[in-house]
Write a protein that holds these residues in place. Structure first.
Motif, short mmCIF file in Angstrom:
data_model
loop_
_atom_site.label_atom_id
_atom_site.label_comp_id
_atom_site.label_asym_id
_atom_site.label_seq_id
_atom_site.Cartn_x
_atom_site.Cartn_y
_atom_site.Cartn_z
N PHE A 69 0.84 -1.19 0.00
CA PHE A 69 0.00 0.00 0.00
C PHE A 69 0.88 1.24 0.00
N GLU A 70 0.51 2.21 -0.83
CA GLU A 70 1.07 3.54 -0.71
C GLU A 70 0.13 4.32 0.20
N VAL A 71 0.68 4.96 1.22
CA VAL A 71 -0.11 5.67 2.22
C VAL A 71 0.42 7.10 2.37
N PRO A 72 -0.45 8.03 2.79
CA PRO A 72 0.03 9.39 2.98
C PRO A 72 1.04 9.50 4.12
N ASP A 73 0.86 8.67 5.16
CA ASP A 73 1.74 8.69 6.33
C ASP A 73 1.66 7.32 6.99
N VAL A 74 2.80 6.70 7.24
CA VAL A 74 2.83 5.35 7.79
C VAL A 74 2.38 5.32 9.26
N ALA A 75 2.75 6.33 10.04
CA ALA A 75 2.52 6.30 11.48
C ALA A 75 1.06 6.06 11.88
N PRO A 76 0.07 6.78 11.33
CA PRO A 76 -1.31 6.53 11.74
C PRO A 76 -1.80 5.13 11.37
N ILE A 77 -1.34 4.62 10.22
CA ILE A 77 -1.72 3.26 9.81
C ILE A 77 -1.11 2.26 10.79
N ALA A 78 0.15 2.45 11.13
CA ALA A 78 0.82 1.56 12.08
C ALA A 78 0.10 1.58 13.43
N ASP A 79 -0.30 2.76 13.88
CA ASP A 79 -1.03 2.88 15.15
C ASP A 79 -2.35 2.12 15.11
N ARG A 80 -3.08 2.23 13.99
CA ARG A 80 -4.35 1.52 13.87
C ARG A 80 -4.15 0.01 13.86
N LEU A 81 -3.13 -0.46 13.15
CA LEU A 81 -2.85 -1.90 13.12
C LEU A 81 -2.51 -2.42 14.51
N THR A 82 -1.67 -1.69 15.22
CA THR A 82 -1.29 -2.09 16.57
C THR A 82 -2.50 -2.07 17.50
N ALA A 83 -3.35 -1.05 17.38
CA ALA A 83 -4.56 -0.96 18.21
C ALA A 83 -5.50 -2.12 17.91
N ALA A 84 -5.45 -2.65 16.70
CA ALA A 84 -6.31 -3.78 16.32
C ALA A 84 -5.72 -5.13 16.77
N GLY A 85 -4.59 -5.07 17.50
CA GLY A 85 -4.00 -6.28 18.03
C GLY A 85 -2.97 -6.95 17.14
N LEU A 86 -2.58 -6.29 16.06
CA LEU A 86 -1.57 -6.84 15.16
C LEU A 86 -0.19 -6.34 15.55
N PRO A 87 0.86 -7.06 15.16
CA PRO A 87 2.20 -6.58 15.46
C PRO A 87 2.46 -5.22 14.82
N THR A 88 3.26 -4.42 15.47
CA THR A 88 3.64 -3.13 14.92
C THR A 88 4.43 -3.36 13.63
N PRO A 89 4.09 -2.67 12.54
CA PRO A 89 4.86 -2.84 11.31
C PRO A 89 6.35 -2.62 11.55
N ALA A 90 7.15 -3.44 10.90
CA ALA A 90 8.60 -3.42 11.11
C ALA A 90 9.28 -2.62 10.00
N LEU A 91 10.21 -1.78 10.40
CA LEU A 91 11.02 -1.04 9.45
C LEU A 91 11.83 -2.04 8.63
N ARG A 92 11.79 -1.90 7.32
CA ARG A 92 12.56 -2.79 6.44
C ARG A 92 13.95 -2.23 6.33
N GLY A 93 14.92 -3.03 6.68
CA GLY A 93 16.30 -2.57 6.67
C GLY A 93 16.96 -2.75 5.32
#
Length: 126
Positions: A69-93
């Motif tokens: 997904f292309e998103v306007p900002d990763v942080a709010p999406i990551a927060d929603r995923l974590t709030a839904a009980g999913l692992p926090t998205p991981a930074l790809r190194g």
């Protein structure tokens, strides 16, 4: 862009070069990047197709691998995923010029999140 958009599909393939040639010749897609491992990346100007070269010493089978997904900002999406009980998205190194984060859906399917898109820096998105 007001909501996330699917912009990237990835398949593990046995011969990434031949597959890229197929999609370019049969569907008019453009090759825009080749990784040192032989993976090829093609685009129709909107959706990008990653043809990941299967490695004989790896354990990833051919076929569908992930989407992005292309998103306007990763942080709010990551927060929603974590709030839904999913692992926090991981930074790809590493030196990946594409997706910044890897996440999983409730059934364990991988997907990428990118605020800058799925083309290498300097290549315009359609």
């Amino acid at each position: 862009m007001t909501r996330p958009r699917l912009r990237h599909l990835a398949f593990v393939v046995q011969d990434a070069k031949s597959m890229a040639e197929f999609y370019c010749s049969q569907f008019g897609m453009d090759l825009f990047h080749t990784d040192p491992d032989g993976s090829h990346f093609v685009t129709d100007g909107y959706l990008n197709l990653a043809l990941i070269q299967q490695q004989l010493d790896g354990d990833v089978p051919t076929g569908f691998n992930h989407f992005g997904f292309e998103v306007p900002d990763v942080a709010p999406i990551a927060d929603r995923l974590t709030a839904a009980g999913l692992p926090t998205p991981a930074l790809r190194g590493g030196d990946r010029p594409f997706a910044e984060y890897r996440a999983i859906d409730p059934e364990g399917n991988w997907f990428d999140l990118s605020a800058h898109g799925f083309l290498p820096p300097g290549v315009e998105q359609g």
